[in-house]
Design a protein around this motif. Structure first.
Motif, PDB file in Angstrom:
ATOM      1  N   PHE A   1     -93.111 118.762 -33.583  1.00  0.00           N
ATOM      2  CA  PHE A   1     -92.761 119.843 -32.658  1.00  0.00           C
ATOM      3  C   PHE A   1     -93.187 119.472 -31.236  1.00  0.00           C
ATOM      4  N   SER A   2     -92.460 119.965 -30.264  1.00  0.00           N
ATOM      5  CA  SER A   2     -92.806 119.759 -28.864  1.00  0.00           C
ATOM      6  C   SER A   2     -92.331 120.962 -28.067  1.00  0.00           C
ATOM      7  N   SER A   3     -92.790 121.040 -26.811  1.00  0.00           N
ATOM      8  CA  SER A   3     -92.332 122.116 -25.929  1.00  0.00           C
ATOM      9  C   SER A   3     -90.830 121.971 -25.738  1.00  0.00           C
ATOM     10  N   TYR A   4     -90.157 123.110 -25.566  1.00  0.00           N
ATOM     11  CA  TYR A   4     -88.696 123.110 -25.410  1.00  0.00           C
ATOM     12  C   TYR A   4     -88.334 123.133 -23.945  1.00  0.00           C
ATOM     13  N   GLU A   5     -87.505 122.183 -23.550  1.00  0.00           N
ATOM     14  CA  GLU A   5     -86.958 122.188 -22.199  1.00  0.00           C
ATOM     15  C   GLU A   5     -85.580 121.556 -22.218  1.00  0.00           C
ATOM     16  N   LEU A   6     -84.698 122.098 -21.419  1.00  0.00           N
ATOM     17  CA  LEU A   6     -83.360 121.515 -21.275  1.00  0.00           C
ATOM     18  C   LEU A   6     -83.404 120.344 -20.306  1.00  0.00           C
TER      19      LEU A   6
END
Length: 183
Positions: free
Chosen positions: A160-165
């Motif tokens: 899992f990781s932070s979500y960013e576009l």
């Protein structure tokens, strides 16, 4: 898994899907969720009695809900296994409009203090991932409190990781607005 002095397996973790309509399984789910609610990272207050009484039957009515309980299984010296509920993961299927595919949100994940650091979280995340793949989902999502560094480390180890576009627009934040229901 832990090894005994002679190399025999003395304990293991097994994740079992919860049947919300089974009283005993529902009770285990409620007890684990209540322990989570009492934990500082769960808000520090137990579940309301009305929630405890009705949660399994309400979850049974949610078509895309699923949960697993992780059992820590000890092999007794005189034979037989002892199953101890050690953790809970509650999941809900949603839909990614950008991918045009289903996704699964891990709404709750909790490991009892005595079983932390023993692979329980990893086993539950694996069970949720396997079920999500079986459903044809494109991703798993979860929320975590920013100061729960131990959980963040465990989630990162599981991919899992932070979500960013785009780094230029920043990472996604999880916000809420509580609603007052008449029910």
């Amino acid at each position: 898994m832990e090894q005994g002095t002679k190399g025999e397996i003395t304990s293991r973790i097994v994740c079992k899907r919860v049947d919300y309509e089974n009283y005993d399984q529902g009770l285990i789910l409620v007890n684990l969720l209540d322990a989570y609610a009492k934990d500082p990272f769960g808000g520090g207050e137990g579940l309301k009695e009305e929630v405890k009484e009705n949660l399994p039957s309400r979850l049974a009515k949610v078509p895309n809900a699923f949960s697993f309980v992780a059992f820590y299984i000890n092999q007794k010296e005189k034979g037989g296994d002892e199953e101890i509920p050690a953790g809970l993961i509650n999941c809900f299927e949603g839909f990614s409009t950008f991918a045009g595919q289903p996704l699964v949100n891990i709404h709750d994940i909790f490991v009892l203090k005595d079983f932390r650091g023993k692979g329980v979280c990893k086993a539950m995340l694996s069970a949720a991932e396997n079920e999500s793949k079986r459903r044809g989902c494109c991703k798993l999502t979860l929320e975590v409190l920013s100061k729960n560094e131990v959980a963040i480390k465990a989630y990162n180890k599981s991919g899992f990781s932070s979500y960013e576009l785009d780094p230029a627009t920043g990472i996604a934040l999880f916000l809420e607005k509580k609603l007052k229901n008449k029910a």
